[in-house]
Design an enzyme around this catalytic site. Structure first.
Site, PDB file in Angstrom:
ATOM      1  N   CYS A 228       0.814  -1.226   0.000  1.00 15.23           N
ATOM      2  CA  CYS A 228       0.000   0.000   0.000  1.00 15.23           C
ATOM      3  C   CYS A 228       0.843   1.269   0.000  1.00 15.23           C
ATOM      4  O   CYS A 228       0.341   2.351  -0.309  1.00 15.23           O
ATOM      5  CB  CYS A 228      -0.940   0.018   1.200  1.00 15.23           C
ATOM      6  SG  CYS A 228      -2.265  -1.170   1.033  1.00 15.23           S
TER       7      CYS A 228
HETATM    8  N1  COA Z   1     -20.264  -9.257   8.230  1.00 12.63           N
HETATM    9  C1  COA Z   1     -20.771  -9.335   9.473  1.00 12.63           C
HETATM   10  N2  COA Z   1     -19.997  -9.519  10.569  1.00 12.63           N
HETATM   11  C2  COA Z   1     -18.673  -9.652  10.390  1.00 12.63           C
HETATM   12  C3  COA Z   1     -18.091  -9.594   9.116  1.00 12.63           C
HETATM   13  C4  COA Z   1     -18.938  -9.380   8.006  1.00 12.63           C
HETATM   14  N3  COA Z   1     -18.469  -9.289   6.760  1.00 12.63           N
HETATM   15  N4  COA Z   1     -16.762  -9.756   9.239  1.00 12.63           N
HETATM   16  C5  COA Z   1     -16.508  -9.901  10.538  1.00 12.63           C
HETATM   17  N5  COA Z   1     -17.653  -9.862  11.250  1.00 12.63           N
HETATM   18  C6  COA Z   1     -17.844 -10.001  12.695  1.00 12.63           C
HETATM   19  C7  COA Z   1     -16.732 -10.807  13.326  1.00 12.63           C
HETATM   20  O1  COA Z   1     -17.013 -12.169  13.252  1.00 12.63           O
HETATM   21  C8  COA Z   1     -16.747 -10.275  14.742  1.00 12.63           C
HETATM   22  O2  COA Z   1     -17.769 -10.915  15.458  1.00 12.63           O
HETATM   23  P1  COA Z   1     -17.578 -11.267  17.033  1.00 12.63           P
HETATM   24  O3  COA Z   1     -17.405  -9.925  17.704  1.00 12.63           O
HETATM   25  O4  COA Z   1     -18.843 -11.954  17.341  1.00 12.63           O
HETATM   26  O5  COA Z   1     -16.344 -12.100  17.084  1.00 12.63           O
HETATM   27  C9  COA Z   1     -17.135  -8.805  14.577  1.00 12.63           C
HETATM   28  O6  COA Z   1     -17.784  -8.708  13.303  1.00 12.63           O
HETATM   29  C10 COA Z   1     -15.949  -7.867  14.604  1.00 12.63           C
HETATM   30  O7  COA Z   1     -14.958  -8.357  13.701  1.00 12.63           O
HETATM   31  P2  COA Z   1     -13.535  -7.699  13.565  1.00 12.63           P
HETATM   32  O8  COA Z   1     -12.764  -8.418  12.497  1.00 12.63           O
HETATM   33  O9  COA Z   1     -12.905  -7.617  14.906  1.00 12.63           O
HETATM   34  O10 COA Z   1     -13.964  -6.258  13.010  1.00 12.63           O
HETATM   35  P3  COA Z   1     -13.194  -4.900  13.053  1.00 12.63           P
HETATM   36  O11 COA Z   1     -14.039  -3.926  13.762  1.00 12.63           O
HETATM   37  O12 COA Z   1     -11.788  -5.047  13.499  1.00 12.63           O
HETATM   38  O13 COA Z   1     -13.186  -4.497  11.509  1.00 12.63           O
HETATM   39  C11 COA Z   1     -11.669  -4.458   9.636  1.00 12.63           C
HETATM   40  C12 COA Z   1     -12.541  -5.302  10.566  1.00 12.63           C
HETATM   41  C13 COA Z   1     -10.890  -5.373   8.719  1.00 12.63           C
HETATM   42  C14 COA Z   1     -12.573  -3.566   8.813  1.00 12.63           C
HETATM   43  C15 COA Z   1     -10.725  -3.578  10.465  1.00 12.63           C
HETATM   44  O14 COA Z   1     -10.052  -4.363  11.421  1.00 12.63           O
HETATM   45  C16 COA Z   1      -9.674  -2.868   9.625  1.00 12.63           C
HETATM   46  O15 COA Z   1      -9.990  -2.144   8.717  1.00 12.63           O
HETATM   47  N6  COA Z   1      -8.401  -3.017   9.989  1.00 12.63           N
HETATM   48  C17 COA Z   1      -7.306  -2.391   9.302  1.00 12.63           C
HETATM   49  C18 COA Z   1      -7.272  -2.904   7.931  1.00 12.63           C
HETATM   50  C19 COA Z   1      -6.215  -2.282   7.101  1.00 12.63           C
HETATM   51  O16 COA Z   1      -5.975  -1.119   7.094  1.00 12.63           O
HETATM   52  N7  COA Z   1      -5.561  -3.080   6.331  1.00 12.63           N
HETATM   53  C20 COA Z   1      -4.586  -2.610   5.471  1.00 12.63           C
HETATM   54  C21 COA Z   1      -4.720  -3.381   4.244  1.00 12.63           C
HETATM   55  S1  COA Z   1      -3.581  -2.745   3.140  1.00 12.63           S
END
Ligand code: COA
Length: 373
Positions: free
Chosen positions: A156
Site C-alpha cells: 500500500c
Molecule cells: N459481516 C458481518 N460480521 C462480520 C463480518 C462481516 N463481513 N466480518 C466480521 N464480522 C464479525 C466478526 O465475526 C466479529 O464478530 P464477534 O465480535 O462476534 O467475534 C465482529 O464482526 C468484529 O470483527 P472484527 O474483524 O474484529 O472487526 P473490526 O471492527 O476489526 O473491523 C476491519 C474489521 C478489517 C474492517 C478492520 O479491522 C480494519 O480495517 N483493519 C485495518 C485494515 C487495514 O488497514 N488493512 C490494510 C490493508 S492494506
C-alpha cells in the site's frame, strides 16, 4: 539541491462498481450453497458452518459503501467469486498497462508535458501482473517515452516510496521528469469467500508527474518539502502468492495465496506508528500542526484515518482536512492516498501545506510533505 515538484496527477477509475448490498447478496448465496453442500458434516460437527456477511457491518467497520472494479460479473457470481479477466496475447497491451496509460495521459496533460519531456517511468503497486518484462517498460513503450523504467512493490505504500525514488533520481541528475504510476487490480488478490475481508478492496490507477521546479509550467504545482519512509516487518498483512508456489503442490490454491490480514492487529499497531511518523516529520520541518491544511491519507479504513488525524492534530479533523474517498473506492492500496490528493488538491492556496501519507503491508509507511506553489 534541486527543488522537485509534483506538477500533475491522473486517475483511472473502472466503469463498473459494486455496492455493499450487491457484494453481500453474492457472498450470502455462496454461504448458503456451502452450508447446504456440507449439511451432513456441519450436523456431525466435522465442518464449521459459514456465517453470513452484512452491509451495515461493512459500512460501520470500514466506512466503505461501494468499490470500482475491473469485472463485476465474475466477482458477484457465487460459483466463481473472482473477477473474470481474459488472458491477453503477448502482442496486446497488458491490463495494468492500459490502466497506467489512461491515468498517465491525464497526469501529463495536467502537468502540461508531452511524453518527450519524460525520461523515467516507475510502476509502483502491490501486485504486478507478471514477473517480467517489467510493467514499467511496457508502459514506457506504450506511451513512447525514451529513457528507462522499472517496477517496485511496497504494497500500500508503493506510491509514496515511488515518489521518494523519483525525487532522488531528479536530485541526483539521473532523470529530469518522472512518471510514477500505480495500477492496482486489488480484486485480483482479494478472497471474496472470506467474510472478514471480502469487502475491503477496489481497483483503480493513479499517476503522478514529478520534475525540477525550474522546468515546471503547470498551474497546479506542489513543492516536495520532505519525504520520510519507514518499514518494520510484520506478517499481519500477507500474500504468499509467488513463483515458488508450484514447487510445493500441497499449497496450491490455499487461501494464503491471496490477501490475508489480521485487521484488528493492523489497526492497533499501524495507527500509532503513522501518527508518530507524521508528527516527527512536521517537528523536523518546524511546521506547527495548525499550519497543516490537509492530510491525504491512505484509504483503508475510516476509523483508522480519524484516529491518525486526531493524534496528529490533537483534535478531530474535518472532512476538508482529511478527505475521504474510500466510501466509494474502498481500499485501492497504493492508489488510495493519491486518489485523495488528485481529487482534493485544487482548492489548496499558494503557501498552504499538506501531507500525503500511505501505510500498509510490510509494515510500510511513507509520508510526503507538500507546499502549494
Ligand atoms: N459481516 C458481518 N460480521 C462480520 C463480518 C462481516 N463481513 N466480518 C466480521 N464480522 C464479525 C466478526 O465475526 C466479529 O464478530 P464477534 O465480535 O462476534 O467475534 C465482529 O464482526 C468484529 O470483527 P472484527 O474483524 O474484529 O472487526 P473490526 O471492527 O476489526 O473491523 C476491519 C474489521 C478489517 C474492517 C478492520 O479491522 C480494519 O480495517 N483493519 C485495518 C485494515 C487495514 O488497514 N488493512 C490494510 C490493508 S492494506
Amino acid at each position: 539541491m534541486k527543488q522537485v515538484v509534483i506538477s500533475g496527477t491522473g486517475l483511472y477509475t473502472p466503469s463498473q462498481s459494486i455496492s455493499n448490498d450487491e457484494l453481500v447478496v453474492a457472498f450470502n448465496a455462496f454461504v448458503s450453497d456451502y452450508n447446504e453442500s456440507n449439511k451432513a458434516q456441519i450436523a456431525a460437527g466435522t465442518v464449521e458452518a459459514l456465517a453470513e456477511s452484512n452491509s451495515a457491518f461493512i459500512e460501520k467497520a470500514s466506512g466503505i459503501k461501494s468499490r470500482y472494479v475491473i469485472d463485476k460479473a465474475g466477482i458477484l457470481d457465487p460459483k466463481r467469486m473472482a473477477p473474470s479477466i481474459a488472458e491477453r496475447s503477448n502482442d496486446e497491451p497488458s491490463v495494468q498497462c492500459d490502466m497506467a496509460v489512461a491515468a498517465a495521459k491525464e497526469a501529463l496533460a495536467q502537468a502540461g508535458k508531452t511524453v518527450a519531456d519524460v525520461d523515467m517511468v516507475i510502476v509502483a503497486c502491490s501486485n504486478l501482473q507478471r514477473g517480467y518484462p517489467a510493467m514499467a517498460v511496457e508502459v514506457q513503450t506504450a506511451l513512447g517515452i525514451d529513457g528507462f523504467a522499472y517496477d517496485m512493490n511496497v504494497a500500500c505504500s508503493s506510491a509514496t516510496f515511488g515518489i521518494q525514488s523519483a525525487v532522488n533520481a531528479i536530485q541526483a541528475g539521473s532523470a529530469r521528469c518522472v512518471l510514477m504510476v500505480n495500477p492496482e487490480i486489488c480484486t485480483g488478490h482479494l478472497n471474496f469467500r472470506d467474510r472478514d475481508s471480502h469487502f475491503i478492496f477496489g481497483d483503480a490507477c493513479t499517476a503522478v508527474i514529478l520534475e525540477d521546479i525550474e522546468q515546471a509550467s503547470s498551474d497546479s504545482q506542489f513543492k516536495i518539502l520532505d519525504t520520510k519512509l519507514q518499514t518494520v516487518f510484520s506478517n499481519n498483512i500477507r500474500n504468499n502468492a509467488g513463483f515458488l508456489n508450484r514447487c510445493d503442490e500441497s499449497g496450491l490454491a490455499k487461501p494464503d495465496k491471496l490477501f490475508v490480514q489480521n485487521g484488528r492487529k493492523v489497526f492497533k499497531e499501524v495507527c500509532p506508528m503513522v501518527a508518530a511518523q507524521i508528527s516527527a516529520q512536521l517537528d523536523k520541518l518546524a511546521i506547527p500542526t495548525e499550519n497543516l491544511t490537509r492530510m491525504w491519507l491512505h484509504q483503508a479504513n475510516l476509523s483508522m484515518n480519524k484516529l491518525i488525524s486526531k493524534r496528529v492534530l490533537g483534535r478531530e479533523a474535518s472532512i476538508e482536512e482529511s478527505p475521504v474517498i474510500l466510501d466509494r473506492y474502498a481500499n485501492t492500496s497504493s492508489a488510495g492516498s493519491i486518489i485523495a490528493f488528485h481529487l482534493y488538491k485544487d482548492d489548496i492556496k499558494a503557501g498552504q501545506l499538506g501531507v500525503v501519507c500511505s501505510f500498509g503491508a510490510g509494515y510500510s509507511i511513507g509520508s510526503v510533505v507538500l507546499e502549494k506553489c
